[in-house]
Design a protein around this motif. Sequence first.
Motif, PDB file in Angstrom:
ATOM      1  N   ASP A   9       0.806  -1.220   0.000  1.00 58.02           N
ATOM      2  CA  ASP A   9       0.000   0.000   0.000  1.00 58.02           C
ATOM      3  C   ASP A   9       0.840   1.272   0.000  1.00 58.02           C
ATOM      4  N   HIS A  10       2.171   1.117   0.018  1.00 57.57           N
ATOM      5  CA  HIS A  10       3.057   2.280   0.101  1.00 57.57           C
ATOM      6  C   HIS A  10       4.267   2.091  -0.806  1.00 57.57           C
ATOM      7  N   THR A  11       4.900   3.196  -1.145  1.00 58.25           N
ATOM      8  CA  THR A  11       6.213   3.137  -1.776  1.00 58.25           C
ATOM      9  C   THR A  11       7.235   3.163  -0.651  1.00 58.25           C
ATOM     10  N   VAL A  12       7.919   2.058  -0.444  1.00 60.09           N
ATOM     11  CA  VAL A  12       8.774   1.879   0.726  1.00 60.09           C
ATOM     12  C   VAL A  12      10.247   1.996   0.328  1.00 60.09           C
ATOM     13  N   TYR A  13      10.975   2.785   1.108  1.00 62.69           N
ATOM     14  CA  TYR A  13      12.407   2.976   0.889  1.00 62.69           C
ATOM     15  C   TYR A  13      13.186   2.369   2.046  1.00 62.69           C
ATOM     16  N   LEU A  14      14.154   1.521   1.699  1.00 63.91           N
ATOM     17  CA  LEU A  14      15.104   0.954   2.655  1.00 63.91           C
ATOM     18  C   LEU A  14      16.486   1.506   2.338  1.00 63.91           C
ATOM     19  N   TRP A  15      17.304   1.709   3.368  1.00 58.02           N
ATOM     20  CA  TRP A  15      18.680   2.141   3.108  1.00 58.02           C
ATOM     21  C   TRP A  15      19.559   1.727   4.271  1.00 58.02           C
ATOM     22  N   ASP A  16      20.833   1.548   3.970  1.00 60.55           N
ATOM     23  CA  ASP A  16      21.837   1.257   4.995  1.00 60.55           C
ATOM     24  C   ASP A  16      22.672   2.509   5.230  1.00 60.55           C
ATOM     25  N   MET A  17      22.783   2.921   6.480  1.00 63.67           N
ATOM     26  CA  MET A  17      23.673   4.026   6.789  1.00 63.67           C
ATOM     27  C   MET A  17      25.116   3.639   6.452  1.00 63.67           C
ATOM     28  N   PRO A  18      25.930   4.587   5.966  1.00 63.13           N
ATOM     29  CA  PRO A  18      27.356   4.286   5.788  1.00 63.13           C
ATOM     30  C   PRO A  18      27.955   3.752   7.086  1.00 63.13           C
ATOM     31  N   GLY A  19      28.753   2.706   6.954  1.00 62.51           N
ATOM     32  CA  GLY A  19      29.298   2.042   8.130  1.00 62.51           C
ATOM     33  C   GLY A  19      28.487   0.837   8.561  1.00 62.51           C
ATOM     34  N   TYR A  20      27.379   0.572   7.845  1.00 60.43           N
ATOM     35  CA  TYR A  20      26.461  -0.504   8.221  1.00 60.43           C
ATOM     36  C   TYR A  20      26.033  -1.299   6.996  1.00 60.43           C
ATOM     37  N   GLY A  21      25.692  -2.566   7.213  1.00 62.45           N
ATOM     38  CA  GLY A  21      25.088  -3.381   6.171  1.00 62.45           C
ATOM     39  C   GLY A  21      25.894  -3.414   4.895  1.00 62.45           C
ATOM     40  N   ALA A  22      25.218  -3.106   3.783  1.00 62.27           N
ATOM     41  CA  ALA A  22      25.851  -3.164   2.463  1.00 62.27           C
ATOM     42  C   ALA A  22      26.449  -1.834   2.034  1.00 62.27           C
ATOM     43  N   SER A  23      26.329  -0.793   2.854  1.00 57.27           N
ATOM     44  CA  SER A  23      26.943   0.490   2.516  1.00 57.27           C
ATOM     45  C   SER A  23      28.434   0.456   2.843  1.00 57.27           C
ATOM     46  N   SER A  24      29.166   1.469   2.372  1.00 53.47           N
ATOM     47  CA  SER A  24      30.617   1.470   2.532  1.00 53.47           C
ATOM     48  C   SER A  24      31.026   1.573   3.991  1.00 53.47           C
ATOM     49  N   MET A  25      32.167   0.983   4.311  1.00 52.83           N
ATOM     50  CA  MET A  25      32.704   0.971   5.672  1.00 52.83           C
ATOM     51  C   MET A  25      34.118   1.539   5.671  1.00 52.83           C
ATOM     52  N   ASP A  26      34.321   2.627   4.957  1.00 53.46           N
ATOM     53  CA  ASP A  26      35.638   3.243   4.854  1.00 53.46           C
ATOM     54  C   ASP A  26      36.060   3.789   6.213  1.00 53.46           C
ATOM     55  N   PRO A  27      37.217   3.357   6.743  1.00 46.72           N
ATOM     56  CA  PRO A  27      37.642   3.812   8.070  1.00 46.72           C
ATOM     57  C   PRO A  27      37.893   5.309   8.160  1.00 46.72           C
ATOM     58  N   GLU A  28      38.059   5.979   7.016  1.00 51.78           N
ATOM     59  CA  GLU A  28      38.328   7.414   7.039  1.00 51.78           C
ATOM     60  C   GLU A  28      37.051   8.246   7.124  1.00 51.78           C
ATOM     61  N   HIS A  29      35.905   7.606   6.973  1.00 52.89           N
ATOM     62  CA  HIS A  29      34.648   8.344   6.950  1.00 52.89           C
ATOM     63  C   HIS A  29      33.954   8.306   8.315  1.00 52.89           C
ATOM     64  N   PRO A  30      33.642   9.451   8.893  1.00 49.41           N
ATOM     65  CA  PRO A  30      32.874   9.472  10.142  1.00 49.41           C
ATOM     66  C   PRO A  30      31.510   8.806   9.947  1.00 49.41           C
ATOM     67  N   VAL A  31      31.010   8.200  11.012  1.00 52.92           N
ATOM     68  CA  VAL A  31      29.705   7.526  10.963  1.00 52.92           C
ATOM     69  C   VAL A  31      28.799   8.003  12.098  1.00 52.92           C
ATOM     70  N   ASP A  32      29.080   9.188  12.636  1.00 51.46           N
ATOM     71  CA  ASP A  32      28.327   9.672  13.790  1.00 51.46           C
ATOM     72  C   ASP A  32      26.907  10.066  13.413  1.00 51.46           C
ATOM     73  N   LEU A  33      26.083  10.305  14.420  1.00 49.37           N
ATOM     74  CA  LEU A  33      24.674  10.626  14.210  1.00 49.37           C
ATOM     75  C   LEU A  33      24.486  11.942  13.470  1.00 49.37           C
ATOM     76  N   GLY A  34      25.389  12.878  13.673  1.00 50.86           N
ATOM     77  CA  GLY A  34      25.290  14.149  12.973  1.00 50.86           C
ATOM     78  C   GLY A  34      25.427  13.968  11.476  1.00 50.86           C
ATOM     79  N   LEU A  35      26.417  13.193  11.076  1.00 54.70           N
ATOM     80  CA  LEU A  35      26.652  12.923   9.657  1.00 54.70           C
ATOM     81  C   LEU A  35      25.467  12.168   9.055  1.00 54.70           C
ATOM     82  N   GLN A  36      24.961  11.169   9.771  1.00 49.56           N
ATOM     83  CA  GLN A  36      23.858  10.362   9.237  1.00 49.56           C
ATOM     84  C   GLN A  36      22.582  11.203   9.081  1.00 49.56           C
ATOM     85  N   GLY A  37      22.366  12.164   9.965  1.00 52.38           N
ATOM     86  CA  GLY A  37      21.206  13.039   9.834  1.00 52.38           C
ATOM     87  C   GLY A  37      21.296  13.904   8.588  1.00 52.38           C
TER      88      GLY A  37
END
Length: 272
Positions: free
Chosen positions: A48-76
Amino acid sequence: MQVDRTLSWRGRRVAWSCAGSGPAVVLCHGTPWSSALWAPFAEALSRDHTVYLWDMPGYGASSMDPEHPVDLGLQGELLADLLGIWGLERPHLVAHDYGGAVSLRAHLLHGAPLASLCLVDVVALSPWGSDFFRLVREHADVFTRLPAPVHRGVVESYIAGASHRGLRQEDLDALTAPWLTTAGQAAFYRQIAQADERFTDDLEPRLGDLAVPVQVVWGREDAWIPLDRAHRLVRAIPGAGLSVVDDAGHLIQLDAPVMLATELGRWLASVR
């Protein structure tokens, strides 16, 4: 439903997916989870909806580059930009754990327009974070070098503690798998080391400014973020409703999937 598409954002790879038709719903995961935790609910809601799923960087199938911050500020910031990239004018957001703070920051601090918010056992009010979080923050480099079998035991024990009813082995395996590679081990401790209550402290004074419909859903037996946070959150948000799910802990998606699906369906029908 799996995150089978990717886009680039500030040098990061963001895995995402979209399915269904109707009003847009964006599902936001927390830590140490990924979009996989929401996938069965996304599939059901896509009728009944158009549903969007996503992985935050640093999680799941998204990139896990050690040089990239993964804090809540960046994710927002990322979430606010994603809504624009996807062309969503006023989606409904359903958020769990860290996803709550990420969603609130996207809306209150970065101006992302929303139709409604459903906050499920979310990180939104201090204090949050366990003794384990504090230990990792102080010694993240040591934890990153743990032998693989020891690291696996740490992750499995930590994740199992989020369930009130206990996890099936296949569920535990699925939740731990992203963190068991070399990159995943480093990413697991990195996201804990960057957890900081300042990202929710600067939200709390703004909660009274929320002018969209808000529903709070909480597992009564949540040992990670106790039920008193839900009551505090409802008091802080004008007009917010509260549904407490019995016999469910922080991993409410696995402890009480039918009840959670019922609550989500009821909420989205009421704000459609």
